[in-house]
Enzyme design. Structure first.
Site, mmCIF file in Angstrom:
data_model
loop_
_atom_site.group_PDB
_atom_site.id
_atom_site.type_symbol
_atom_site.label_atom_id
_atom_site.label_comp_id
_atom_site.label_asym_id
_atom_site.label_seq_id
_atom_site.Cartn_x
_atom_site.Cartn_y
_atom_site.Cartn_z
ATOM 1 N N ASP A 132 2.296 -8.401 14.306
ATOM 2 C CA ASP A 132 1.843 -7.524 13.232
ATOM 3 C C ASP A 132 0.547 -6.837 13.648
ATOM 4 O O ASP A 132 -0.500 -7.470 13.761
ATOM 5 C CB ASP A 132 1.618 -8.346 11.954
ATOM 6 N N SER A 176 1.406 -7.737 2.093
ATOM 7 C CA SER A 176 0.457 -6.740 2.557
ATOM 8 C C SER A 176 -0.609 -6.501 1.485
ATOM 9 O O SER A 176 -1.320 -7.427 1.122
ATOM 10 C CB SER A 176 1.191 -5.455 2.950
ATOM 11 N N GLN A 177 -0.731 -5.279 0.935
ATOM 12 C CA GLN A 177 -1.677 -5.092 -0.165
ATOM 13 C C GLN A 177 -1.342 -6.021 -1.324
ATOM 14 O O GLN A 177 -2.235 -6.601 -1.962
ATOM 15 C CB GLN A 177 -1.659 -3.641 -0.639
ATOM 16 N N TYR A 201 0.824 -1.209 0.000
ATOM 17 C CA TYR A 201 0.000 0.000 0.000
ATOM 18 C C TYR A 201 0.858 1.259 0.000
ATOM 19 O O TYR A 201 1.844 1.362 0.725
ATOM 20 C CB TYR A 201 -0.887 -0.018 1.237
ATOM 21 N N HIS A 207 4.932 -6.142 10.933
ATOM 22 C CA HIS A 207 4.416 -6.159 9.567
ATOM 23 C C HIS A 207 5.507 -6.418 8.525
ATOM 24 O O HIS A 207 5.193 -6.746 7.382
ATOM 25 C CB HIS A 207 3.681 -4.852 9.268
#
Length: 321
Positions: free
Chosen positions: A272, A186-187, A91, A301
């Protein structure tokens, strides 16, 4: 500190699917509309100063026929159609520069890196506008764009772009169309996970700390990262929460996991706070294909970092021999 359930509970955590009525029809219609536009994938060789690699600037048509940018790299010395890793981004950032994507071509594979429409950021430049919501790539703020209707939601456009990226890679003469792996964190992990439910015939998937998964739980237990945009929105738009959650259910990774068939390697980290580990475990437990999971007990994360990449290299080598 731990941000979620204890590990023994995570290993048993199997929540119900948040599947909305008409989920498959929604995505079938979405992709049919996208394929009404010619893919028109173009790979323009560029001199990126990488003597051992062929490097190309990529363009193809994504959602709405909008032109999506990317990079395509492959080793000069490799013969024959190659396996290809299609990479999706986290992201708030874009495709960066070709020398930022050396891992997979250094291992002997091709890689297509898809730029993220409308996203850019400090030291993570992007080159793809979002004609619907952002005529120029910009800093984060995508989570609430079009949130009150699945047809208008930002991630409908981005997930569709991701499908078209696989199609662009499959159409390149140097790529073995039967040996495509999708990858991201992630994204990017959300996109890779979605592809396992939307794109048939994938050879594998690398799904690291996946965002947009078990979204309703994430909103109950974290205000961090992009989920914080939704929390802030809901704090003011109290009467629209149910409508927005219904939209989000169309993009929840659990629903795609239940439709997956490709072998997958997951990664999750127990500290996370951006993508709570219970959401990653839920995706893993619902994943219908062959699967493996790397758990990083003392990481946040960033997940396993270089150790996760090493596990991915081993996983892909075992897939392709």
């Amino acid at each position: 500190m731990f941000t979620d359930l204890p590990l023994d509970e995570l290993r048993r955590y199997h929540p119900p699917l948040p599947e909305p009525a008409g989920f498959d029809a929604f995505w079938r219609r979405t992709l049919d509309e996208a394929r009404g536009h010619a893919l028109d994938a173009r790979f323009t060789e560029v001199d990126a100063g990488l003597a051992l690699l062929h490097t190309a600037d990529v363009e193809f048509s994504g959602f709405g026929g909008h032109r999506i940018r990317g990079w395509f790299l492959r080793p000069r010395a490799a013969a024959g159609p190659l396996p290809c890793v299609v990479q999706y981004l986290g992201y708030g950032g874009g495709r960066l520069l070709p020398h930022d994507w050396l891992l997979w071509p250094s291992a002997g594979y091709a890689t297509l890196v898809m730029d993220t429409r409308g996203q850019s950021g400090p030291n993570r430049p992007g080159d793809t506008p979002d004609p619907v919501g952002a005529p120029h790539p910009g800093v984060p703020g995508k989570m609430t764009q079009g949130l009150l209707d699945p047809d208008d939601y930002y991630y409908r456009r981005l997930f569709t772009d991701a499908v078209r990226a696989v199609e662009a890679a499959r159409g390149h003469a140097a790529v073995d169309a039967e040996r495509i792996v999708v990858a991201g964190g992630s994204q990017g992990g959300a996109l890779a996970l979605a592809m396992t439910g939307l794109v048939p015939g994938l050879a594998g998937a690398l799904i690291d700390v996946p965002f947009l998964t078990h979204i309703r739980r994430a909103l109950d237990i974290t205000d961090e990262g992009p989920y914080g945009e939704l929390v802030g929105y809901f704090a003011g738009e109290r009467t629209r929460i149910d409508t927005a959650l219904h939209t989000l259910d169309h993009f929840d990774g659990l629903n795609f996991a239940a439709r997956a068939s490709a072998p997958a390697l997951f990664g999750t980290a127990l500290r996370d706070a951006v993508v709570p580990p219970s959401t990653g475990f839920a995706a893993y437990h619902h994943y219908a294909g062959e699967k493996q999971l790397q758990v990083w007990r003392f990481n946040a994360h960033e997940g396993g970092g270089g150790e996760q990449r090493a596990a991915e290299l081993r996983f892909v080598r075992e897939l392709f021999g």
